[in-house]
Structures are given as C-alpha cells and as structure tokens.
Motif scaffolding. Structure first.
Motif, mmCIF file in Angstrom:
data_model
loop_
_atom_site.group_PDB
_atom_site.id
_atom_site.type_symbol
_atom_site.label_atom_id
_atom_site.label_comp_id
_atom_site.label_asym_id
_atom_site.label_seq_id
_atom_site.Cartn_x
_atom_site.Cartn_y
_atom_site.Cartn_z
ATOM 1 N N VAL A 379 0.856 -1.211 0.000
ATOM 2 C CA VAL A 379 0.000 0.000 0.000
ATOM 3 C C VAL A 379 0.881 1.247 0.000
ATOM 4 O O VAL A 379 0.565 2.251 -0.652
ATOM 5 C CB VAL A 379 -0.982 -0.019 1.200
ATOM 6 C CG1 VAL A 379 -1.758 1.285 1.293
ATOM 7 C CG2 VAL A 379 -1.936 -1.190 1.093
ATOM 8 N N LYS A 380 1.994 1.185 0.686
ATOM 9 C CA LYS A 380 2.886 2.364 0.710
ATOM 10 C C LYS A 380 3.445 2.634 -0.689
ATOM 11 O O LYS A 380 3.472 3.783 -1.153
ATOM 12 C CB LYS A 380 4.021 2.145 1.712
ATOM 13 C CG LYS A 380 4.810 3.422 1.940
ATOM 14 C CD LYS A 380 5.852 3.295 3.009
ATOM 15 C CE LYS A 380 6.722 4.560 2.978
ATOM 16 N NZ LYS A 380 7.906 4.446 3.807
ATOM 17 N N ALA A 381 3.868 1.573 -1.374
ATOM 18 C CA ALA A 381 4.404 1.746 -2.728
ATOM 19 C C ALA A 381 3.339 2.352 -3.653
ATOM 20 O O ALA A 381 3.615 3.273 -4.417
ATOM 21 C CB ALA A 381 4.879 0.394 -3.258
ATOM 22 N N GLU A 382 2.093 1.873 -3.508
ATOM 23 C CA GLU A 382 0.992 2.426 -4.340
ATOM 24 C C GLU A 382 0.734 3.888 -3.990
ATOM 25 O O GLU A 382 0.582 4.736 -4.868
ATOM 26 C CB GLU A 382 -0.314 1.664 -4.039
ATOM 27 C CG GLU A 382 -0.523 0.421 -4.864
ATOM 28 C CD GLU A 382 -1.656 -0.423 -4.281
ATOM 29 O OE1 GLU A 382 -2.512 0.146 -3.555
ATOM 30 O OE2 GLU A 382 -1.658 -1.645 -4.527
ATOM 31 N N THR A 383 0.694 4.177 -2.684
ATOM 32 C CA THR A 383 0.340 5.529 -2.226
ATOM 33 C C THR A 383 1.363 6.546 -2.674
ATOM 34 O O THR A 383 1.014 7.655 -3.095
ATOM 35 C CB THR A 383 0.237 5.544 -0.673
ATOM 36 O OG1 THR A 383 -0.688 4.555 -0.286
ATOM 37 C CG2 THR A 383 -0.202 6.898 -0.150
ATOM 38 N N PHE A 384 2.622 6.171 -2.592
ATOM 39 C CA PHE A 384 3.674 7.145 -2.926
ATOM 40 C C PHE A 384 4.222 6.954 -4.349
ATOM 41 O O PHE A 384 5.243 7.509 -4.705
ATOM 42 C CB PHE A 384 4.788 7.093 -1.877
ATOM 43 C CG PHE A 384 4.306 7.520 -0.506
ATOM 44 C CD1 PHE A 384 4.184 8.870 -0.196
ATOM 45 C CD2 PHE A 384 3.933 6.576 0.447
ATOM 46 C CE1 PHE A 384 3.730 9.273 1.054
ATOM 47 C CE2 PHE A 384 3.468 6.985 1.692
ATOM 48 C CZ PHE A 384 3.368 8.325 1.990
ATOM 49 N N GLY A 385 3.513 6.130 -5.143
ATOM 50 C CA GLY A 385 3.857 5.968 -6.565
ATOM 51 C C GLY A 385 5.251 5.393 -6.786
ATOM 52 O O GLY A 385 5.999 5.919 -7.618
#
Ligand SMILES: Cc1ncc(COP(=O)(O)O)c(C=O)c1O
Length: 386
Positions: A379-385
């Motif tokens: 989710v962090k990778a998705e959130t921060f692109g």
C-alpha cells in the motif's frame, strides 16, 4: 515478497470474534430447538450457562449471574438504568464504548451529579481520580483503543459506592478480581467466540442491596426490570430469562464454556491471549512502521490489540489520507484472505486492530504478522507511486 503461509484461521475481528479452534456446526447438535426455554430441559440449558460461567470465572457463590437481552449493551444499560441515582457518579472513559456510557448517563438519564474522567485514545485516565464514595462506571478493556486497566488495585475493598464494569472484551481473557467488582457485564460474542444477542450480568451482594433499596424515579421497560415489588427477581439468575433467548445461541455458549474447561480453564484462556500480545509485541519492537496505540505496556490489551502507524512518510499524511491508507491496508489483507476485519474501529485513530482473545491460536497470530508487513509495503508503494 508475499508470505508463503496464511494463518489457518484468518479471522481477527474484535466482535463477533473467531469461534473456538475446531468449532463446527456439529457443536450445536444438542441444541434444544423448537422447545420452550421455560421447559424443564430449556431451563436446565440456561442454568448450565450460568453454572459453567461461575466455574470458569471463579465468580463467588453469593454473586448473581444472569442472562439478559441485548448483548453487552443491554446488560450495561440495564445496570445503569436500575442502579444509578442515589449517589454521585464517576464515569471513566478512554475510548468509544466508555464514551457511549457517558452519553447515556449525562444525556439520557440526565443525572445531576456526574463527573466524567476521560483520556484520549491510547491512554488511560488517572484512575486515582475515581472517588469510590460515589458509584464508578468503567470499561475493563477499551476494545477500540486497546487499553485496559492494569488490575483492580485502584478499587478499594471498603468502597461505599458501586463499581460498575463493562468487561465485555476482558472476561475470559483477563483476571477480574471479583471482590472489587459490584457489577460486571459482557456478551457471548467476544472472548469465547459465542453468538451475539445475549448479555451476561453479574451482581455482587452490594449491587443486589442497592437494587432492593432504591426505586429509580424513571420509567423502566420490562426488558430492563430486575426487581418486582422491591425484591430482586431471583429467577433471572437461575435461567428464568426476562424474554425469549435463542436456544441455538445458548447451546453455542455452553460449547464455548465447555471448551474453556477442556483447555485448562481461565488460567489457560488468559495464557493464550497474553501470548498473542507477546507475539505482536516482539514484532512491534522490530517494526519500522507500526507501534501500539497504547504506549504503556502495563495497560496494553491482550484481546483488542490496536496498532498505529509510525512510518514517518505515512504519519506525515493528513488524517484523512492516513485513514484512507489504513482502509486500503485492511482491504488488501482481506482480499488476500490473510486477515479479515483487521481495520481499526471507525472512531479510533487510523491503524489496525487484531483480536488476540483466547479463541485465536498463537500460530495464527504469528502467521499474520508477515502479511501485515507485506500489505504495508504494497500500500505504501501504491500511495507514494513507487
Ligand atoms: C467495551 C465494549 N462495550 C460494549 C460493546 C457493545 O457490545 P454489544 O454489541 O455486544 O452490545 C462492545 C462491542 O464491541 C465493547 O467492545
């Protein structure tokens, strides 16, 4: 890397909670279906719940134990409506449910002499503020903040007022010193993984004396009435319920209590739950992104284990974005069938909440933690692109 192994039982909801290990519908085979709860065998089933409850929790023989309508909420409100009034009241609250009881007492009962002693999510109020010349209402374990009272030492043995305790996420997982408690309540759906709908109400002899000596100046619907002609309705405490219970739920409650005895009783139930907390604590100690919502280890819950974010990039997000992040995390855990219902409570700070009560196997708690790490990273990778 996605973990290879899922928990065998991915149910981590804080209520209704996971059924006991090995449970199947067969456990309800003996249910007295289609029979009256007032029949001899019906009453015997209800009495069995009461007797087993007393045995497992070591509730003193002179305390009454009743099965009451409307789950824990019904039991708490029945106590508040019947008992409060003759003395001032101290309301202790540190999360959502405790606050609900404050609302009941101040806005619905509208008692005049009420002190509210509160703390924000993650903290416990100063328990020494409680004045036991008054009645004191508190929650043993704050299910939505993961903060519990450490013990009953702050409650004097020679109190004048009553100690009234919502113990729904504590009973069967924490040691409750009965001599310090005048009223305790819980529902079947929590630590033993029973079905919702019915509540348990425990009354000390002093609580019974209050009921028999005080006539509240307010309407009490039949569903709340514990006395008749100024005397306790004793039948309620031997299985003569106020209204009709589900005999299927009753059978399930008996199953949960028998299971408790089969694993070694209260000591073992507490051990299972404390071990779940220990497993999470070790993981938190090494985590770069998660911490406990409650800072003080002495008051951290072993049932409703509440986690918050500590990752600097995530904590720098707006509260709305953090809540969104937490929702995505819980949704991903659910999609992967690694953990169901692991999101924090809707009014609590964003994060995760894992139920660690006695029906949750220690191996399942161990198995879910790598999934939290994987889901957080995803989710962090998705959130921060990235
Ligand atoms: C501390 C506490 N009090 C009250 C309740 C309400 O319980 P019920 O829905 O069984 O009435 C809950 C439910 O989670 C709770 O955790």
């Amino acid at each position: 890397m996605k973990p290879a192994r899922r928990p065998s039982n991915p149910l981590f909801s804080s209520g209704p909670c996971a059924k006991r290990p090995g449970w199947s519908l067969d456990a309800l085979d003996g249910a007295l279906l289609g029979r009256s709860h007032r029949s001899k065998p019906g009453k015997a089933k209800l009495k069995e719940v009461i007797d087993l409850t007393r045995a497992v929790l070591a509730i003193p023989g002179d305390y009454r134990i009743g099965i009451v309508p409307a789950s824990d909420t019904g039991a708490v409100e029945m106590a508040l409506w019947n008992l409060l009034g003759p003395r001032g009241v101290d309301m202790m609250a540190w999360e959502s449910f405790g606050k609900e009881w404050v609302t009941d007492v101040t806005k619905q009962l509208r008692l005049s002499d009420v002190r509210t002693i509160q703390a924000p999510y993650g903290e416990l109020p100063d328990l020494s503020q409680a004045d036991f010349r008054r009645d004191v209402v508190f929650t043993w374990n704050g299910t939505t903040s993961g903060v519990r009272v450490p013990d009953g030492d702050w409650i004097p043995a020679d109190r004048e007022g009553l100690s009234i305790c919502d113990a729904t996420s504590a009973a069967f997982a924490m040691d409750i010193p009965w001599s310090k408690i005048d009223v305790a309540t819980w529902s079947w759906q929590k630590v033993l993984g029973g079905e919702a709908a019915h509540g348990m109400l425990v009354l000390s002899p002093r609580a019974v004396a209050r009921l028999e000596g005080f006539q509240p100046d307010r309407p009490l619907p039949k569903i709340f009435r514990l006395t008749s002609g100024g005397k306790l309705i004793e039948g309620i405490f031997v299985g003569d319920t106020i209204n009709t219970p589900s005999m299927l739920c009753v059978e399930d409650a008996i199953d949960g209590l028998r299971w408790s005895l089969s694993v070694g009783g209260l000591t073992q139930l507490i051990r299972r739950s404390e071990q779940n907390l220990r497993i999470v604590s070790e993981w938190v100690a090494a985590s770069t992104w998660a911490g406990f919502l409650g800072d003080d280890p002495a008051t951290r819950s072993c049932t409703s284990i509440c986690l918050r974010f500590t990752d600097p990039e995530v904590t720098a997000l707006t509260p709305e974005a953090q809540a969104d992040f937490a929702k995505k995390l819980a949704a991903l855990l659910e999609k992967e069938e690694a953990a169901f219902d692991a999101g924090s409570y809707r009014d609590a700070p964003p994060g995760l909440r894992l139920w660690g009560g006695a029906t949750v196997e220690n191996e399942d708690m161990e198995a879910v933690l790598p999934w939290l790490d994987w889901a957080f990273a995803t989710v962090k990778a998705e959130t921060f692109g990235r």
